[in-house]
Design an enzyme around this catalytic site. Structure first.
Site, PDB file in Angstrom:
ATOM      1  N   PRO A   2     -13.101   4.300  -6.688  1.00 54.91           N
ATOM      2  CA  PRO A   2     -13.576   2.935  -6.877  1.00 54.91           C
ATOM      3  C   PRO A   2     -14.722   2.447  -6.013  1.00 54.91           C
ATOM      4  O   PRO A   2     -14.528   2.046  -4.881  1.00 54.91           O
ATOM      5  CB  PRO A   2     -12.328   2.093  -6.597  1.00 54.91           C
ATOM      6  CG  PRO A   2     -11.418   2.965  -5.798  1.00 54.91           C
ATOM      7  CD  PRO A   2     -11.979   4.322  -5.761  1.00 54.91           C
ATOM      8  N   GLU A   3     -15.908   2.437  -6.548  1.00 49.81           N
ATOM      9  CA  GLU A   3     -16.990   1.606  -6.025  1.00 49.81           C
ATOM     10  C   GLU A   3     -17.233   0.534  -7.079  1.00 49.81           C
ATOM     11  O   GLU A   3     -16.492   0.461  -8.053  1.00 49.81           O
ATOM     12  CB  GLU A   3     -18.253   2.439  -5.765  1.00 49.81           C
ATOM     13  CG  GLU A   3     -18.087   3.399  -4.595  1.00 49.81           C
ATOM     14  CD  GLU A   3     -19.373   4.146  -4.256  1.00 49.81           C
ATOM     15  OE1 GLU A   3     -20.449   3.541  -4.354  1.00 49.81           O
ATOM     16  OE2 GLU A   3     -19.285   5.323  -3.902  1.00 49.81           O
ATOM     17  N   HIS A  94       3.798   7.417  -6.644  1.00 44.76           N
ATOM     18  CA  HIS A  94       2.761   6.550  -6.103  1.00 44.76           C
ATOM     19  C   HIS A  94       2.459   5.357  -6.992  1.00 44.76           C
ATOM     20  O   HIS A  94       1.423   4.713  -6.854  1.00 44.76           O
ATOM     21  CB  HIS A  94       1.503   7.361  -5.819  1.00 44.76           C
ATOM     22  CG  HIS A  94       1.736   8.451  -4.823  1.00 44.76           C
ATOM     23  ND1 HIS A  94       2.219   8.200  -3.553  1.00 44.76           N
ATOM     24  CD2 HIS A  94       1.591   9.790  -4.903  1.00 44.76           C
ATOM     25  CE1 HIS A  94       2.347   9.347  -2.894  1.00 44.76           C
ATOM     26  NE2 HIS A  94       1.977  10.323  -3.697  1.00 44.76           N
ATOM     27  N   ARG A 113      -2.952   7.048  -1.642  1.00 39.84           N
ATOM     28  CA  ARG A 113      -3.303   6.918  -0.215  1.00 39.84           C
ATOM     29  C   ARG A 113      -2.942   5.558   0.346  1.00 39.84           C
ATOM     30  O   ARG A 113      -2.960   5.358   1.549  1.00 39.84           O
ATOM     31  CB  ARG A 113      -4.797   7.187  -0.019  1.00 39.84           C
ATOM     32  CG  ARG A 113      -5.103   8.665  -0.131  1.00 39.84           C
ATOM     33  CD  ARG A 113      -6.577   8.916  -0.004  1.00 39.84           C
ATOM     34  NE  ARG A 113      -7.027   8.885   1.377  1.00 39.84           N
ATOM     35  CZ  ARG A 113      -8.273   9.088   1.732  1.00 39.84           C
ATOM     36  NH1 ARG A 113      -9.194   9.305   0.806  1.00 39.84           N
ATOM     37  NH2 ARG A 113      -8.621   9.065   2.981  1.00 39.84           N
TER      38      ARG A 113
END
Length: 272
Positions: A2-3, A94, A113
DNA sequence: CCCACGACCTGCTGGC
DNA sequence: TGCCAGCAGGTCGTGG
């Protein structure tokens, strides 16, 4: 993932299934992501309707009918998956948050993460939110141009690559598109940021090229994000160390160096 | 204010 | 085969 371009494409996907729909159920599968979920997170959302789904830098903002806004950040590895009504419920390790919407769609936030976060703040106070307050201009807006960029770089002694990652300078660039924009603009990532501005803080030619390049690489990436994409050929320098520079007539070899602990890819021949 | 650095997490790759 | 270092697209808090 994700940018800014990837967050924008997530925004568009969420907008389709969330705006106009009500939260029927909100399930937290753990007490925190990077930070704890705010008090009464689920109950404050349940029964509320999503009025708008917008983006600021890499933040997603879901405005609820309660007057609260849900602020979401994907961190390094966060993603939303949308499952249609009736799809069998399959939850992975997750998968941390599940929104069941009145449209029947189930929206699952996955983030292995766990650098992402979610917060709930009164919409009226959004612009004061700690994460949003200090953000610089949106790179795709008219308020971002060579003059804005030069002014922001004027007194900065850090390398231009580092400055581009500073969200106060321009909001939403990350490692990949910073590097891509610098290559497109033929600007060395190691130049001091201040060298893009004149003594009085006005834009030099390099600032003009860089501002345009930033807009170009982001717009181009947003366009591509919609289509089924081949990962190959997405980037002109990122992760191309050792390969030939793709600029016509350049012939340099792409190099990789660390800056502030992060990989910078660049062409030593055409980026000055 | 500016800047450098480490912390937060998990998973994958490549070298030995 | 196993193990371990290094690296991954982001941000924040703490120092100087």
């Amino acid at each position: 993932m994700p940018e800014l371009p990837e967050v924008e494409s997530v925004r568009r996907a969420l907008e389709r299934v969330m705006v106009g729909a009500t939260f029927d159920e909100v399930v937290l599968r753990r007490p925190d992501l990077r930070t704890p979920f705010p008090e009464a997170f689920a109950t404050r959302l349940t029964g509320r309707t999503v009025v708008a789904l917008t983006r600021r830098a890499k933040y997603l903002l879901a405005e609820a009918s309660s007057g609260d806004s849900l602020v979401m950040h994907l961190g390094m590895s966060g993603d939303f998956r949308v499952e249609r009504a009736g799809a069998p419920l399959e939850i992975g390790v997750h998968d941390h948050v599940v929104f069941r919407m009145s449209s029947g769609a189930r929206i699952v936030f996955n983030d292995y993460r766990r650098f992402g976060f979610m917060d709930l703040v009164p919409t009226a106070q959004l612009t004061n939110h700690a994460s949003l307050r200090a953000l610089g201009p949106e790179p795709l807006s008219a308020s971002f141009d060579a003059a804005t960029l030069a002014r922001a770089c004027h007194r900065r002694r850090v390398a231009i690559k580092i400055a581009l990652l500073d969200q106060r300078v321009v909001a939403g660039l990350g490692n990949i598109y910073a590097v891509e924009a610098l290559h497109r603009a033929r600007v060395s990532p190691f130049r001091r940021a201040s060298t893009l501005a004149t003594r009085s803080g006005g834009p030099r030619e390099s600032a003009v090229r860089l501002a345009a390049a930033i807009k170009h690489v982001l717009e181009h990436a947003i366009d591509r994000a919609g289509r089924a994409d081949d990962r190959a050929g997405r980037f002109r320098v990122y992760e191309r160390a050792g390969q030939r520079c793709l600029r016509r007539g350049c012939g340099g070899r792409i190099a990789r160096r660390l800056q502030a602990g992060r990989s910078t890819f660049y062409c030593p021949v055409c980026q000055r």
